[in-house]
Enzyme design. Structure first.
Site, PDB file in Angstrom:
ATOM      1  N   GLY A 102      40.169  36.411  33.287  1.00  0.00           N
ATOM      2  CA  GLY A 102      39.281  37.279  32.520  1.00  0.00           C
ATOM      3  C   GLY A 102      40.005  38.559  32.159  1.00  0.00           C
ATOM      4  O   GLY A 102      40.940  38.966  32.854  1.00  0.00           O
ATOM      5  N   CYS A 127      42.377  42.078  40.442  1.00  0.00           N
ATOM      6  CA  CYS A 127      42.243  42.538  39.057  1.00  0.00           C
ATOM      7  C   CYS A 127      43.639  42.757  38.480  1.00  0.00           C
ATOM      8  O   CYS A 127      44.513  43.310  39.148  1.00  0.00           O
ATOM      9  CB  CYS A 127      41.455  43.841  39.029  1.00  0.00           C
ATOM     10  SG  CYS A 127      41.297  44.548  37.389  1.00  0.00           S
ATOM     11  N   HIS A 161      32.445  41.243  36.770  1.00  0.00           N
ATOM     12  CA  HIS A 161      33.676  42.023  36.922  1.00  0.00           C
ATOM     13  C   HIS A 161      34.113  42.601  35.567  1.00  0.00           C
ATOM     14  O   HIS A 161      34.438  43.782  35.459  1.00  0.00           O
ATOM     15  CB  HIS A 161      34.769  41.119  37.513  1.00  0.00           C
ATOM     16  CG  HIS A 161      36.111  41.756  37.677  1.00  0.00           C
ATOM     17  ND1 HIS A 161      36.682  41.980  38.908  1.00  0.00           N
ATOM     18  CD2 HIS A 161      37.014  42.211  36.765  1.00  0.00           C
ATOM     19  CE1 HIS A 161      37.866  42.563  38.732  1.00  0.00           C
ATOM     20  NE2 HIS A 161      38.103  42.700  37.440  1.00  0.00           N
ATOM     21  N   GLU A 162      34.086  41.753  34.527  1.00  0.00           N
ATOM     22  CA  GLU A 162      34.542  42.217  33.205  1.00  0.00           C
ATOM     23  C   GLU A 162      33.574  43.243  32.618  1.00  0.00           C
ATOM     24  O   GLU A 162      34.004  44.212  31.978  1.00  0.00           O
ATOM     25  CB  GLU A 162      34.723  41.042  32.235  1.00  0.00           C
ATOM     26  CG  GLU A 162      35.693  39.947  32.671  1.00  0.00           C
ATOM     27  CD  GLU A 162      37.021  40.461  33.190  1.00  0.00           C
ATOM     28  OE1 GLU A 162      37.452  41.558  32.797  1.00  0.00           O
ATOM     29  OE2 GLU A 162      37.629  39.771  34.032  1.00  0.00           O
ATOM     30  N   HIS A 214      34.238  46.567  33.924  1.00  0.00           N
ATOM     31  CA  HIS A 214      35.362  47.223  33.229  1.00  0.00           C
ATOM     32  C   HIS A 214      34.870  48.036  32.025  1.00  0.00           C
ATOM     33  O   HIS A 214      35.400  49.106  31.737  1.00  0.00           O
ATOM     34  CB  HIS A 214      36.357  46.183  32.716  1.00  0.00           C
ATOM     35  CG  HIS A 214      37.422  45.799  33.710  1.00  0.00           C
ATOM     36  ND1 HIS A 214      38.307  46.711  34.229  1.00  0.00           N
ATOM     37  CD2 HIS A 214      37.755  44.605  34.256  1.00  0.00           C
ATOM     38  CE1 HIS A 214      39.140  46.090  35.066  1.00  0.00           C
ATOM     39  NE2 HIS A 214      38.823  44.810  35.100  1.00  0.00           N
TER      40      HIS A 214
HETATM   41 NI    NI Z   1      39.733  43.296  36.306  1.00  0.00          NI
END
Ligand code: NI
Length: 177
Positions: A46, A92, A134-135, A138
Site C-alpha cells: 500500500g 511502513c 493505515h493508508e 497517512h
Molecule cells: Ni505506511
C-alpha cells in the site's frame, strides 16, 4: 509510468493533512499509476500520496492475496462504516526499521473515487481492512510513530538522525504498508 522517491520520517509532508482531489483527472490518474509502480518496486502492499511528497487524498493498494486479488486506486477515501477489532504488527515504507502492533477495526466499508472518477464502495476485512486504515491515516498525517509513546517516538527519531537515512532498502519480513 515512473518510480517516485518514497519519503521517510520525519519529512513534514508525511505529517500534514492532505487535501481532497477535485475529481479524477489525467494528472491524478498519472499519479495513481506512478504510485502503484513505486509501491511494487519498494516493495510494499500500500502507498499513500504524501509518501511520494504529494499532499492529496490518494491511495493505492495491492495486497496480492488470492481472495482479495485486486488493485485498489482510490481518491478521497473515507471510512463510512467499521466494526470489530484486529491487531497486527505493522510496518511502513516511510518508517524504515520500525514496526508496531496496532489495534484497528476488523471490518471497514470505504467509499471513494476510482481511477475513472466513479464513486466506489469497498467492503474489506482483516489484512485489507488494516491496509486501508493505515493508508487513510497517512492522508491525515498520522504515522505508526504516532501510535507509540513519546519516549519510543523520540528514540526512533534519534535513530533516524544518526544515519538510518543511509539505509535505502532494508530487508524486512513484514509487509510494508
Ligand atoms: Ni505506511
Amino acid at each position: 509510468m515512473a518510480i517516485l522517491e518514497i519519503l521517510t520520517y520525519p519529512a513534514p509532508v508525511l505529517q500534514a493533512v492532505s487535501e481532497a482531489v477535485d475529481g479524477v483527472d489525467d494528472e491524478t490518474r498519472r499519479l495513481m499509476e506512478d504510485m502503484l509502480e513505486t509501491m511494487y518496486d519498494a516493495p510494499g502492499v500500500g502507498l499513500a500520496a504524501p509518501q511520494v511528497g504529494v499532499n492529496k487524498r490518494i491511495i493505492v493498494i495491492d495486497i496480492r492475496s488470492e481472495e482479495d486479488n485486486e488493485i485498489i486506486m482510490l481518491a478521497n477515501p473515507v471510512i463510512v462504516e467499521s466494526d470489530g477489532k484486529f491487531t497486527y504488527e505493522e510496518g511502513c515504507l516511510s518508517l524504515p526499521e520500525f514496526t508496531v502492533e496496532v489495534e484497528r477495526k476488523k471490518e471497514v466499508t470505504v467509499k471513494g473515487l476510482d481511477v475513472e472518477g466513479k464513486e466506489v464502495v469497498i467492503d474489506a476485512e482483516d489484512f485489507l481492512a488494516i491496509v486501508l486504515q493505515h493508508e487513510i491515516d497517512h492522508l491525515d498525517g498520522i504515522l505508526l510513530v504516532d501510535k507509540v509513546s513519546r519516549l519510543k517516538r523520540d528514540m526512533y527519531r534519534r535513530k533516524v538522525k544518526k544515519g538510518l537515512k543511509a539505509v535505502k532498502k532494508e530487508k524486512s519480513e513484514r509487509e510494508n504498508i
